[in-house]
Design an enzyme around this catalytic site. Structure first.
Site, mmCIF file in Angstrom:
data_model
loop_
_atom_site.group_PDB
_atom_site.id
_atom_site.type_symbol
_atom_site.label_atom_id
_atom_site.label_comp_id
_atom_site.label_asym_id
_atom_site.label_seq_id
_atom_site.Cartn_x
_atom_site.Cartn_y
_atom_site.Cartn_z
ATOM 1 N N ASP A 21 48.453 40.076 8.346
ATOM 2 C CA ASP A 21 48.446 38.961 7.383
ATOM 3 C C ASP A 21 47.082 38.263 7.354
ATOM 4 O O ASP A 21 46.364 38.249 8.350
ATOM 5 C CB ASP A 21 49.553 37.963 7.767
ATOM 6 C CG ASP A 21 49.886 37.028 6.616
ATOM 7 O OD1 ASP A 21 49.598 37.367 5.450
ATOM 8 O OD2 ASP A 21 50.438 35.946 6.888
ATOM 9 N N GLY A 24 44.233 37.583 1.937
ATOM 10 C CA GLY A 24 43.936 36.711 0.800
ATOM 11 C C GLY A 24 43.106 35.512 1.235
ATOM 12 O O GLY A 24 42.090 35.174 0.596
ATOM 13 N N TRP A 26 41.284 35.208 3.904
ATOM 14 C CA TRP A 26 39.970 35.679 4.353
ATOM 15 C C TRP A 26 39.022 35.734 3.155
ATOM 16 O O TRP A 26 37.890 35.249 3.218
ATOM 17 C CB TRP A 26 40.112 37.073 4.991
ATOM 18 C CG TRP A 26 38.826 37.682 5.462
ATOM 19 C CD1 TRP A 26 38.272 37.580 6.699
ATOM 20 C CD2 TRP A 26 37.927 38.506 4.691
ATOM 21 N NE1 TRP A 26 37.082 38.277 6.757
ATOM 22 C CE2 TRP A 26 36.851 38.855 5.538
ATOM 23 C CE3 TRP A 26 37.934 38.981 3.378
ATOM 24 C CZ2 TRP A 26 35.790 39.652 5.120
ATOM 25 C CZ3 TRP A 26 36.878 39.774 2.955
ATOM 26 C CH2 TRP A 26 35.819 40.095 3.825
ATOM 27 N N ARG A 34 40.973 37.820 -4.070
ATOM 28 C CA ARG A 34 41.891 38.262 -3.014
ATOM 29 C C ARG A 34 41.783 39.773 -2.734
ATOM 30 O O ARG A 34 41.912 40.233 -1.607
ATOM 31 C CB ARG A 34 43.335 37.914 -3.387
ATOM 32 C CG ARG A 34 43.643 36.424 -3.367
ATOM 33 C CD ARG A 34 45.084 36.184 -3.831
ATOM 34 N NE ARG A 34 46.047 36.919 -3.006
ATOM 35 C CZ ARG A 34 46.546 36.460 -1.858
ATOM 36 N NH1 ARG A 34 46.219 35.255 -1.427
ATOM 37 N NH2 ARG A 34 47.405 37.181 -1.174
ATOM 38 N N HIS A 38 41.911 42.564 0.644
ATOM 39 C CA HIS A 38 42.725 43.767 0.868
ATOM 40 C C HIS A 38 41.831 44.976 1.182
ATOM 41 O O HIS A 38 42.159 45.784 2.043
ATOM 42 C CB HIS A 38 43.617 44.044 -0.346
ATOM 43 C CG HIS A 38 44.625 42.959 -0.604
ATOM 44 N ND1 HIS A 38 45.390 42.411 0.407
ATOM 45 C CD2 HIS A 38 44.993 42.309 -1.740
ATOM 46 C CE1 HIS A 38 46.184 41.471 -0.105
ATOM 47 N NE2 HIS A 38 45.969 41.385 -1.408
ATOM 48 N N LEU A 132 49.133 59.932 18.072
ATOM 49 C CA LEU A 132 49.676 58.627 17.694
ATOM 50 C C LEU A 132 50.557 58.796 16.455
ATOM 51 O O LEU A 132 50.172 59.502 15.519
ATOM 52 C CB LEU A 132 48.504 57.682 17.357
ATOM 53 C CG LEU A 132 48.862 56.359 16.689
ATOM 54 C CD1 LEU A 132 49.405 55.362 17.704
ATOM 55 C CD2 LEU A 132 47.636 55.744 15.996
ATOM 56 N N SER A 197 58.917 37.272 8.568
ATOM 57 C CA SER A 197 58.843 37.741 7.167
ATOM 58 C C SER A 197 59.618 39.045 6.911
ATOM 59 O O SER A 197 59.088 39.983 6.303
ATOM 60 C CB SER A 197 57.376 37.902 6.738
ATOM 61 O OG SER A 197 56.689 36.674 6.836
ATOM 62 N N GLU A 208 58.057 41.560 22.490
ATOM 63 C CA GLU A 208 57.231 40.401 22.849
ATOM 64 C C GLU A 208 56.411 40.040 21.617
ATOM 65 O O GLU A 208 55.817 40.925 20.987
ATOM 66 C CB GLU A 208 56.284 40.771 24.005
ATOM 67 C CG GLU A 208 56.987 41.080 25.311
ATOM 68 C CD GLU A 208 57.695 39.866 25.898
ATOM 69 O OE1 GLU A 208 57.210 38.738 25.705
ATOM 70 O OE2 GLU A 208 58.749 40.055 26.539
HETATM 71 C C1 IPE Z 1 54.065 39.648 5.293
HETATM 72 O O1 IPE Z 1 53.018 38.908 4.782
HETATM 73 C C2 IPE Z 1 54.068 41.002 4.678
HETATM 74 C C3 IPE Z 1 52.944 41.852 5.019
HETATM 75 C C4 IPE Z 1 52.004 41.599 5.889
HETATM 76 C C5 IPE Z 1 52.904 43.121 4.344
HETATM 77 P P1 IPE Z 1 53.252 37.827 3.619
HETATM 78 O O2 IPE Z 1 51.977 37.133 3.412
HETATM 79 O O3 IPE Z 1 53.850 38.494 2.429
HETATM 80 O O4 IPE Z 1 54.342 36.884 4.299
HETATM 81 P P2 IPE Z 1 54.843 35.444 3.897
HETATM 82 O O5 IPE Z 1 55.307 35.515 2.473
HETATM 83 O O6 IPE Z 1 53.686 34.506 4.037
HETATM 84 O O7 IPE Z 1 55.922 35.137 4.869
HETATM 85 C C1 IPE Z 2 48.527 40.444 3.921
HETATM 86 O O1 IPE Z 2 47.641 39.481 3.497
HETATM 87 C C2 IPE Z 2 48.555 41.650 3.011
HETATM 88 C C3 IPE Z 2 49.780 41.778 2.215
HETATM 89 C C4 IPE Z 2 50.826 41.018 2.304
HETATM 90 C C5 IPE Z 2 49.812 42.849 1.247
HETATM 91 P P1 IPE Z 2 48.026 38.407 2.402
HETATM 92 O O2 IPE Z 2 47.711 38.969 1.056
HETATM 93 O O3 IPE Z 2 49.415 37.936 2.581
HETATM 94 O O4 IPE Z 2 46.998 37.259 2.762
HETATM 95 P P2 IPE Z 2 47.272 35.710 2.786
HETATM 96 O O5 IPE Z 2 48.437 35.463 3.676
HETATM 97 O O6 IPE Z 2 47.531 35.298 1.364
HETATM 98 O O7 IPE Z 2 46.000 35.143 3.343
HETATM 99 MG MG MG Z 3 50.204 36.424 3.708
#
Ligand code: IPE
Ligand code: IPE
Ligand code: MG
Length: 258
Positions: A21, A24, A26, A34, A38, A132, A197, A208
């Site tokens: 996570d 976006g 970052w 965004r 990715h 792996l 999530s 853990e």
């Molecule tokens: C969880 O991240 C899903 C993935 C990392 C693929 P999200 O950014 O979608 O989670 P929420 O919505 O903040 O809980």
């Molecule tokens: C995780 O990063 C990637 C996916 C869920 C696809 P996010 O896109 O959720 O990034 P944030 O949480 O908005 O920073």
């Molecule tokens: Mg996120």
């Protein structure tokens, strides 16, 4: 001395799962779109797969796209699909060479045809890998998976393939998309949020948890090894008391109790 030298090879987590996570945020923090986050996130995947292989981790599950992520703006969803296909085609040869086997969990039927085809090809190309297992959770959510499992169990009971009385915890595990993959020992979430999530709810019953503020695009070898070292400092009691714990080599739950 590298952090790798501080990892106890006798007490490795057999399976690490990561909620990747923060892509976006970052990007936004740096004034980028965004999508740039990715893209950088894909580079982090490459680094972490290499680091996990070096540390002799056997299973790594990466949460790449959740069922709920389908609700993001179409432009972001399409960008993520394109990126996935690109990353797969770029990485397959290297993964194969390094003995990495790709598996996938999630609702593949929802993926666009071109993405599904690329993924199936990569799974097939890497199926002999035995260093792996890199399990990608794509279009995945635990509630989706458990609902599907309940439907299939009900079908099999109705069709006489399964007796209701024989349904055990092992039966349920067998009907999940992760069957054949041991439960995660360590769950890492990057990006600062402390929630699960909809990820591996059943399988993480005794994992853990390790949360870090580091955004996924910045996550690398050092961060992975820090998480493993932190994990190795914990006592996994599985409901017992300290005095009863004879630490087995992986710190995993003894097989008969799983
Ligand atoms: C969880 O991240 C899903 C993935 C990392 C693929 P999200 O950014 O979608 O989670 P929420 O919505 O903040 O809980
Ligand atoms: C995780 O990063 C990637 C996916 C869920 C696809 P996010 O896109 O959720 O990034 P944030 O949480 O908005 O920073
Ligand atoms: Mg996120």
């Amino acid at each position: 001395m590298s952090l790798l030298d501080y990892i106890d090879q006798e007490r490795l987590p057999n399976h690490i799962a990561i909620i990747m996570d923060g892509n976006g945020r970052w990007a936004t923090n740096k004034g980028f779109e965004r999508g740039e986050g990715h893209k950088e996130g894909v580079r982090a995947i490459s680094r972490v797969v290499e680091a996990a292989t070096k540390a002799s981790i056997k299973y790594l599950t990466l949460y790449a796209f959740s069922t709920e992520n389908w609700n993001r703006p179409a432009e972001e969803v399409n960008g993520l699909m394109d990126l996935m296909v690109y990353a797969i085609s770029e990485e397959t040869e290297k993964l194969k060479k390094n003995g990495v086997r790709i598996t996938c969990i999630g609702d593949m039927d929802r993926l666009p045809e071109y993405a599904r085809t690329a993924l199936i090809e990569c799974i097939d190309q890497t199926k002999e890998g035995n260093t792996l297992t890199l399990n990608i959770a794509l279009s995945y959510s635990s509630k989706w998976e458990l609902t599907e499992a309940a439907r299939r169990i009900a079908d099999d009971v109705l069709n006489g393939v399964l007796n209701k009385e024989d349904i055990s915890e092992e039966t349920i595990s067998m009907y999940l998309t992760t069957h054949g993959i041991p439960d995660p020992d360590l769950l890492i979430r990057t990006g600062g949020e402390q929630r699960i999530s909809n990820f591996l709810l059943w399988q993480c019953a005794y994992a853990e948890f390790y949360f870090t503020e580091v955004y996924w695009p910045d996550f690398g070898e050092k961060d992975l090894y820090e998480a493993i070292i932190d994990f190795q400092g914990r006592e996994r009691r599985f409901g017992k008391i300290s005095e009863q714990i004879e630490c087995n080599s992986t710190g995993s739950k003894p097989e008969k109790e799983q």
